[in-house]
Design an enzyme around this catalytic site. Sequence first.
Site, PDB file in Angstrom:
ATOM      1  N   ARG A 122      27.796  48.489  29.380  1.00 19.67           N
ATOM      2  CA  ARG A 122      29.429  48.083  29.843  1.00 19.67           C
ATOM      3  C   ARG A 122      30.824  48.967  29.244  1.00 19.67           C
ATOM      4  NH1 ARG A 122      30.586  43.235  32.907  1.00 19.67           N
ATOM      5  NH2 ARG A 122      33.460  43.163  32.358  1.00 19.67           N
TER       6      ARG A 122
ATOM      7  N   ARG B  65      23.328  36.792  38.715  1.00 15.12           N
ATOM      8  CA  ARG B  65      23.691  37.588  37.860  1.00 15.12           C
ATOM      9  C   ARG B  65      21.958  38.038  36.945  1.00 15.12           C
ATOM     10  NH1 ARG B  65      27.713  41.046  36.158  1.00 15.12           N
ATOM     11  NH2 ARG B  65      26.039  41.711  35.116  1.00 15.12           N
TER      12      ARG B  65
ATOM     13  N   ASP C 130      38.425  40.415  43.423  1.00 15.34           N
ATOM     14  CA  ASP C 130      38.427  40.374  41.933  1.00 15.34           C
ATOM     15  C   ASP C 130      39.698  40.157  41.460  1.00 15.34           C
ATOM     16  OD1 ASP C 130      37.332  41.285  39.976  1.00 15.34           O
ATOM     17  OD2 ASP C 130      36.359  43.166  40.285  1.00 15.34           O
TER      18      ASP C 130
ATOM     19  N   CYS D 286      33.675  38.613  40.902  1.00 17.09           N
ATOM     20  CA  CYS D 286      32.492  38.086  40.161  1.00 17.09           C
ATOM     21  C   CYS D 286      32.568  37.675  39.017  1.00 17.09           C
ATOM     22  CB  CYS D 286      32.105  39.167  40.361  1.00 17.09           C
ATOM     23  SG  CYS D 286      33.850  40.601  39.753  1.00 17.09           S
TER      24      CYS D 286
ATOM     25  N   GLN E 181      26.758  44.254  39.386  1.00 13.95           N
ATOM     26  CA  GLN E 181      27.379  43.319  40.019  1.00 13.95           C
ATOM     27  C   GLN E 181      27.024  43.000  42.159  1.00 13.95           C
ATOM     28  OE1 GLN E 181      28.711  40.614  39.361  1.00 13.95           O
ATOM     29  NE2 GLN E 181      28.972  39.963  40.798  1.00 13.95           N
TER      30      GLN E 181
ATOM     31  N   HIS F 256      29.931  48.692  39.253  1.00 13.77           N
ATOM     32  CA  HIS F 256      29.446  47.382  39.091  1.00 13.77           C
ATOM     33  C   HIS F 256      27.804  48.006  39.904  1.00 13.77           C
ATOM     34  CE1 HIS F 256      28.712  44.706  36.747  1.00 13.77           C
ATOM     35  NE2 HIS F 256      29.748  44.094  36.672  1.00 13.77           N
TER      36      HIS F 256
END
Length: 312
Positions: free
Chosen positions: A109, A295, A227, A267, A139, A136
């Site tokens: 990450r 997830r 988001d 998310c 996700q 991502h």
Amino acid sequence: MSNRSLISIADLSPEEIVALLDRAEDLKAERSGRGGCAFGDRLPLAGKSVAMIFEKPSTRTRVSLEVAATELGGHPLYLSANELQLGRGETIGDTARVLSRYVHGITARVFSHRTVEELAAHSSVPVINALSDQEHPLQILADMMTIREHFGYLEGLRIAWIGDGNNVCNSLILASAMLNMRMIVASPRGYEPKGQILERARELGGVPEITAEPSEAAHDADVLVTDTWISMGDEAEEAERLRSFSGYQINQRILEIAGRDAIVMHCLPAHRGQEITDEVMDGPQSVVLEEAENRLHTSKAVLEWMVGRRPL
């Protein structure tokens, strides 16, 4: 399978995405006790370690990956930027080559997409993008699982993204193209998805649509997605971004423009009252918590396949 990495959601084929979603559903059912044993006689990550590099802090990404690796029988190693020699000038290539001698997989990450690309280029074990400034993919697998759980299918659904054309948006655009979903993005001018992402989506068979009008994107949408307007690394632009994104909020008015059975996704973490209202996020059409839970299950499917070498 060969020693593959997952840097972009487009590194997967449509068939592989569907197979991972199918497997994640089995793993979810097994964990809840509704199904049989998902692993047979042996845990797929038994005796294996996974290095988990975190330049950015996280709640869902860290917990879902650590729990996933542990429940698969593996040993997750959390490595913050301060715990690696990267902070003292070691090259990304050297870090990747050394970690490859110790572990069986690497998740990362990171701030820069180039970092995860370099890790993959120099690693002899699979590297999984757990977030970069460009994509991502983990996700989006959870998002697709959540959408399919609700509707029973993916093809033909209309997805409306309202807000910043960021990394999550990029991966969603690509996945929508591969899975024959219609995607329309409403972003303020200057914050739209990058041209290279739109071009790649077209190469994958998609026709992403871009507008500056949230109501146009939301019209008859099956899925509303947003988001945060201010991602990690964008804090210096906070005042400017708050001005630019005023009006790009998923609220009850926008929800009423969408399809009658539309679902709402985010998310997380959410800045309630900015990109989404409490009324919508806590309302009956929100699947935000299901999305967060998934997830875990999609991460297990990916780790089992890429690190545990289980065929799809």
